[in-house]
Motif scaffolding. Structure first.
Motif, PDB file in Angstrom:
ATOM      1  N   ILE A  68       0.832  -1.203   0.000  1.00  0.00           N
ATOM      2  CA  ILE A  68       0.000   0.000   0.000  1.00  0.00           C
ATOM      3  C   ILE A  68       0.866   1.252   0.000  1.00  0.00           C
ATOM      4  N   ILE A  69       1.916   1.247   0.818  1.00  0.00           N
ATOM      5  CA  ILE A  69       2.818   2.403   0.881  1.00  0.00           C
ATOM      6  C   ILE A  69       3.519   2.623  -0.454  1.00  0.00           C
ATOM      7  N   LEU A  70       3.914   1.537  -1.115  1.00  0.00           N
ATOM      8  CA  LEU A  70       4.567   1.661  -2.418  1.00  0.00           C
ATOM      9  C   LEU A  70       3.677   2.375  -3.427  1.00  0.00           C
ATOM     10  N   VAL A  71       2.397   2.068  -3.392  1.00  0.00           N
ATOM     11  CA  VAL A  71       1.460   2.705  -4.321  1.00  0.00           C
ATOM     12  C   VAL A  71       1.139   4.131  -3.880  1.00  0.00           C
ATOM     13  N   ASN A  92       0.451  10.413  -6.379  1.00  0.00           N
ATOM     14  CA  ASN A  92      -0.574   9.652  -5.674  1.00  0.00           C
ATOM     15  C   ASN A  92      -0.924  10.323  -4.342  1.00  0.00           C
ATOM     16  N   ILE A  93      -1.765   9.651  -3.540  1.00  0.00           N
ATOM     17  CA  ILE A  93      -2.399  10.301  -2.394  1.00  0.00           C
ATOM     18  C   ILE A  93      -1.421  10.671  -1.279  1.00  0.00           C
ATOM     19  N   LEU A  94      -0.307   9.970  -1.154  1.00  0.00           N
ATOM     20  CA  LEU A  94       0.702  10.281  -0.140  1.00  0.00           C
ATOM     21  C   LEU A  94       2.069  10.412  -0.805  1.00  0.00           C
ATOM     22  N   GLU A  99      -3.775  -1.510 -10.692  1.00  0.00           N
ATOM     23  CA  GLU A  99      -4.780  -1.782 -11.717  1.00  0.00           C
ATOM     24  C   GLU A  99      -6.052  -0.959 -11.518  1.00  0.00           C
ATOM     25  N   VAL A 100      -6.216  -0.398 -10.335  1.00  0.00           N
ATOM     26  CA  VAL A 100      -7.393   0.430 -10.066  1.00  0.00           C
ATOM     27  C   VAL A 100      -7.267   1.744 -10.825  1.00  0.00           C
ATOM     28  N   SER A 101      -8.312   2.124 -11.527  1.00  0.00           N
ATOM     29  CA  SER A 101      -8.310   3.365 -12.300  1.00  0.00           C
ATOM     30  C   SER A 101      -8.049   4.560 -11.393  1.00  0.00           C
ATOM     31  N   PHE A 102      -7.096   5.400 -11.796  1.00  0.00           N
ATOM     32  CA  PHE A 102      -6.777   6.570 -10.983  1.00  0.00           C
ATOM     33  C   PHE A 102      -7.945   7.548 -10.951  1.00  0.00           C
ATOM     34  N   GLY A 103      -8.820   7.437 -11.942  1.00  0.00           N
ATOM     35  CA  GLY A 103      -9.999   8.294 -11.951  1.00  0.00           C
ATOM     36  C   GLY A 103     -10.877   8.069 -10.731  1.00  0.00           C
ATOM     37  N   LYS A 104     -10.951   6.837 -10.260  1.00  0.00           N
ATOM     38  CA  LYS A 104     -11.750   6.536  -9.061  1.00  0.00           C
ATOM     39  C   LYS A 104     -11.113   7.144  -7.816  1.00  0.00           C
ATOM     40  N   ALA A 144     -12.727  10.144  -5.419  1.00  0.00           N
ATOM     41  CA  ALA A 144     -12.794  10.087  -3.953  1.00  0.00           C
ATOM     42  C   ALA A 144     -12.135  11.315  -3.327  1.00  0.00           C
ATOM     43  N   MET A 145     -11.018  11.742  -3.914  1.00  0.00           N
ATOM     44  CA  MET A 145     -10.338  12.937  -3.410  1.00  0.00           C
ATOM     45  C   MET A 145     -11.204  14.180  -3.600  1.00  0.00           C
ATOM     46  N   ALA A 146     -11.954  14.209  -4.698  1.00  0.00           N
ATOM     47  CA  ALA A 146     -12.786  15.365  -5.016  1.00  0.00           C
ATOM     48  C   ALA A 146     -13.908  15.573  -4.004  1.00  0.00           C
TER      49      ALA A 146
END
Length: 222
Positions: free
Chosen positions: A36-39, A45-47, A114-119, A123-125
């Motif tokens: 999770i941290i790698l992603v 990305n979020i962090l 593999e999860v679309s960054f759009g999703k 969520a961030m929006a």
């Protein structure tokens, strides 16, 4: 098949399942946050934190570069420190877990990517914090892929237990080497191979079924 062979097989299978289950659980506990941290720390990305991402990725790659037998031997002193011995199935769980954790981390990383960054952006929006995005978006969306990846990891750990058996860990690997190969017992070798094939096939079928079931359930509710 002789009763002695059956008894040896059941004992070896029990030790192998014990090592695989506990090693997988501990490796998952270690590998899941790493993946999770790698992603999450990738650029954009979020962090976002390229430095942490690079250092962590390098450490994982270094551990993964060790051949299984060498890593197990190197970690035997740690096993002695934790469980008080370097022999037996319990001692083998220490190097097996540590050796499998980086592999699982990379599997989790690839699945989450593999999860679309759009999703994630959606969520961030709406103001979701990083923890919410990870638990409510990334992991649920990647779940079928995560299960397939973990299935591969379990099969890999099963193979590692056979290697560990060569240095006194017990299990089917030890049975094949000590009673099959060294004593020229072809019947034990054959029985061990068949048992391992059935075990691996069972794990693969179970993983595929679970991933497919989750996909079908998701599409049904969608």
């Amino acid at each position: 098949m002789n009763d002695d062979v059956l008894e040896l097989l059941f004992t070896g299978l029990g030790e192998t399942l014990y090592m695989v289950l506990l090693s997988t659980l501990i490796a998952l506990i270690l590998g899941l946050p790493l993946g999770i941290i790698l992603v999450a720390t990738e650029k954009g990305n979020i962090l976002e934190s390229p430095r942490i991402n690079k250092v962590l990725g390098t450490i994982i790659n270094v551990v993964r570069s060790f051949p299984s037998i060498i890593l197990i031997v190197v970690l035997l002193p740690l096993a002695r420190f934790i469980v008080g011995t370097t022999l037996g199935a319990t001692a083998a769980i220490v190097p097996l877990s540590i050796g499998a954790a980086p592999f699982i981390a990379r599997i989790i990383e690839n699945s989450l990517k593999e999860v679309s960054f759009g999703k994630i952006e959606a969520a961030m929006a709406i103001g979701a914090n990083p923890l919410t995005i990870i638990t409510k978006v990334l992991i649920p969306e990647a779940l079928p892929s995560l299960i397939r990846g973990l299935t591969i990891a379990v099969i890999g750990i099963t193979g590692m237990t056979a290697v560990a058996g060569a240095i006194g860990a017990g299990g089917l690997g030890s049975l094949a080497i000590r009673f099959g190969y060294m004593r020229y017992r072809d019947d034990i070798m054959l029985a061990t191979i068949i048992t391992l094939v059935i075990l691996v096939q069972g794990v693969q079928l179970a993983g595929d079924y679970l991933a497919t079931y989750i996909n079908r359930k998701r599409y049904k509710f969608d």
